[in-house]
Motif scaffolding. Structure first.
Motif, PDB file in Angstrom:
ATOM      1  N   UNK A 138       0.842  -1.194   0.000  1.00  0.00           N
ATOM      2  CA  UNK A 138       0.000   0.000   0.000  1.00  0.00           C
ATOM      3  C   UNK A 138       0.883   1.251   0.000  1.00  0.00           C
ATOM      4  N   UNK A 139       0.502   2.239  -0.774  1.00  0.00           N
ATOM      5  CA  UNK A 139       1.120   3.555  -0.642  1.00  0.00           C
ATOM      6  C   UNK A 139       0.715   4.112   0.719  1.00  0.00           C
ATOM      7  N   UNK A 140       1.674   4.700   1.431  1.00  0.00           N
ATOM      8  CA  UNK A 140       1.372   5.291   2.745  1.00  0.00           C
ATOM      9  C   UNK A 140       1.717   6.768   2.748  1.00  0.00           C
ATOM     10  N   UNK A 141       0.729   7.597   3.106  1.00  0.00           N
ATOM     11  CA  UNK A 141       0.948   9.032   3.267  1.00  0.00           C
ATOM     12  C   UNK A 141       0.495   9.426   4.673  1.00  0.00           C
ATOM     13  N   UNK A 142       1.145  10.437   5.229  1.00  0.00           N
ATOM     14  CA  UNK A 142       0.820  10.883   6.588  1.00  0.00           C
ATOM     15  C   UNK A 142       0.612  12.397   6.589  1.00  0.00           C
ATOM     16  N   UNK A 169      -4.119   3.087  -1.374  1.00  0.00           N
ATOM     17  CA  UNK A 169      -3.425   4.106  -0.576  1.00  0.00           C
ATOM     18  C   UNK A 169      -4.057   4.211   0.804  1.00  0.00           C
ATOM     19  N   UNK A 170      -3.224   4.264   1.824  1.00  0.00           N
ATOM     20  CA  UNK A 170      -3.719   4.635   3.149  1.00  0.00           C
ATOM     21  C   UNK A 170      -3.148   5.999   3.519  1.00  0.00           C
ATOM     22  N   UNK A 171      -4.054   6.881   3.991  1.00  0.00           N
ATOM     23  CA  UNK A 171      -3.658   8.216   4.437  1.00  0.00           C
ATOM     24  C   UNK A 171      -3.777   8.236   5.959  1.00  0.00           C
ATOM     25  N   UNK A 316       5.667   7.655   3.052  1.00  0.00           N
ATOM     26  CA  UNK A 316       6.585   6.670   3.628  1.00  0.00           C
ATOM     27  C   UNK A 316       6.700   5.418   2.772  1.00  0.00           C
ATOM     28  N   UNK A 317       5.658   5.107   2.016  1.00  0.00           N
ATOM     29  CA  UNK A 317       5.699   4.071   0.993  1.00  0.00           C
ATOM     30  C   UNK A 317       5.098   4.661  -0.265  1.00  0.00           C
ATOM     31  N   UNK A 318       5.816   4.761  -1.370  1.00  0.00           N
ATOM     32  CA  UNK A 318       7.211   4.385  -1.503  1.00  0.00           C
ATOM     33  C   UNK A 318       8.130   5.351  -0.746  1.00  0.00           C
ATOM     34  N   UNK A 319       9.268   4.838  -0.282  1.00  0.00           N
ATOM     35  CA  UNK A 319      10.231   5.678   0.433  1.00  0.00           C
ATOM     36  C   UNK A 319      10.915   6.617  -0.573  1.00  0.00           C
ATOM     37  N   UNK A 320      10.872   7.925  -0.327  1.00  0.00           N
ATOM     38  CA  UNK A 320      11.503   8.876  -1.260  1.00  0.00           C
ATOM     39  C   UNK A 320      13.012   8.967  -1.036  1.00  0.00           C
TER      40      UNK A 320
END
Length: 411
Positions: A138-142, A169-171, A316-320
């Motif tokens: 999953x793409x992870x954004x915070x 995606x999880x936010x 955080x996923x993907x790690x930049x």
């Protein structure tokens, strides 16, 4: 396409309400969810929108979070735009189906209201729940605040449904810190958001008859989704997910920039936000709402002539990786703040990623780890000041006394 900033209105919303409001505007076909503190307000508020006829959405009240994700996968597989929300034990209960969602390339958007995992029972914020799922595709954004939560949810649909991505995606928003705290949130007009996210695009694939058909469940154009793939094809499926994650880095930036032209709001380069980093010698790295407190501390330290800075990871996923290297190379000392613990590991999950990214850099800084705020423990400015003080000593001596430390803990 040329875009101009549109008129907006500012309304008081807590973080959960901001998420629900964004979902309301995104023309979502199906919402399947089970309430759990501190996420409950999201589904309560959205169910009001459904009951009032403000949205044309099928709202499915399920008996568990496992079913919520199963239902979301099934809906997304028919081509429906799909949303769900959860927290803590609810996310843990979804674990099996999270891998099915990403492996089946279902562009589901989910808000995770970050909360500690039991035991002991605790309903307050840390990031143990979503960090435990970080390798499930999953793409992870915070988000740092409720405004960013609103903006990120809208962007998430367009990122997930991009034909080069096609990933869920999880936010993440910090439980109670954001979910239950009222803020002024500036929102776009409904029509602007609807036009921005557009109609969900469906990729085309070749079916068993050799026909090119939409990648969705359709009795008129039958496909098999989620079949068995053993030694002969499983590996290729996983490789494709990795490639989609790499492509997501570019798409996240594109969508963020497009959104910024209409809203006037941006968050760093979409992947990371650098705060007073240009000439900084000592730097903290974090995700989530703690960044707001750190920025205040950085400003105070700057007034004292201390060259402090902050790097906030929005994704955080993907790690930049490239952004981490470009922003932290050449700094004297870096403190990575983790609001979760990797028990038995060599530091918290963010620390491991940051230190690994910097390992091959010739002018890599000294990197230390601080575990903080577990179970919602308050992280006060004085605690962050103490971290910067430690970094000053490391920068001066070049020596690290304790690579992994715990902040605000009785020991």
């Amino acid at each position: 396409m040329k875009m101009t900033k549109v008129e907006q209105k500012t309304i008081p919303l807590n973080g959960d309400e901001a998420v629900a409001y964004a979902v309301k505007q995104c023309d979502v076909d199906v919402v399947a969810a089970y309430p759990i503190t501190p996420q409950t307000i999201i589904v309560e508020k959205f169910s009001e929108y459904v009951a009032n006829g403000e949205v044309d959405t099928e709202f499915v009240c399920v008996e568990s979070e496992h079913t919520a994700m199963t239902c979301s996968i099934t809906a997304a597989a028919t081509g429906a735009r799909t949303f769900t929300a959860t927290a803590s034990a609810g996310l843990a209960l979804m674990h099996e189906m999270l891998g099915v969602a990403s492996g089946s390339r279902m562009p589901i958007v989910m808000s995770v209201v970050n909360r500690a995992l039991s035991a002991p029972l605790n309903i307050h914020c840390d990031h143990a729940d979503s960090m435990a799922q970080r390798d499930l595709g999953w793409i992870q954004m915070y988000a740092e605040n409720s405004q960013e939560a609103y903006d990120s949810i809208i962007q998430a649909f367009k990122i997930a449904e991009n034909l080069e991505v096609q990933l869920p995606i999880m936010v993440g928003i910090d439980g109670f810190v954001l979910s239950h705290t009222l803020e002024n949130v500036t929102v776009l007009p409904d029509e602007t958001v609807k036009k921005f996210v557009g109609i969900r695009q469906i990729p085309h694939v070749m079916n068993h008859r050799g026909e090119i058909v939409p990648f969705k469940l359709d009795p008129e154009k039958p496909l098999t989704l989620g079949p068995v793939a053993l030694q002969d094809y499983y590996f290729e499926h996983k490789r494709q997910q990795e490639e989609a994650m790499k492509k997501a880095l570019k798409v996240i930036k594109q969508v963020h920039n497009e959104y910024a032209k209409q809203s006037g709001r941006s968050y760093g380069n979409a992947l990371v936000e650098a705060y007073r980093l240009e000439d900084a010698e000592i730097v903290t790295v974090c995700i989530g709402s703690t960044a707001g407190t750190i920025k205040t501390v950085v400003d105070d330290l700057r007034e004292k002539g201390i060259k402090a800075g902050l790097l906030r990871l929005r994704t955080f996923r993907p790690v930049p990786v490239e952004d981490i290297i470009s922003n932290l190379s050449g700094k004297k000392a870096v403190a990575v703040m983790d609001r979760s613990s990797s028990f038995g590991g060599n530091g918290g999950p963010i620390f491991i990623e940051i230190r690994h990214a910097l390992y091959d850099v010739s002018d890599s800084p000294k990197v230390v780890n601080y575990i903080y705020g577990l179970g919602g423990r308050d992280t006060r400015p004085i605690m962050i000041e103490s971290i910067y003080k430690d970094l000053q000593n490391i920068a001066k001596t070049g020596q690290i006394e304790n690579k992994i430390q715990f902040v605000g803990l009785r020991e």
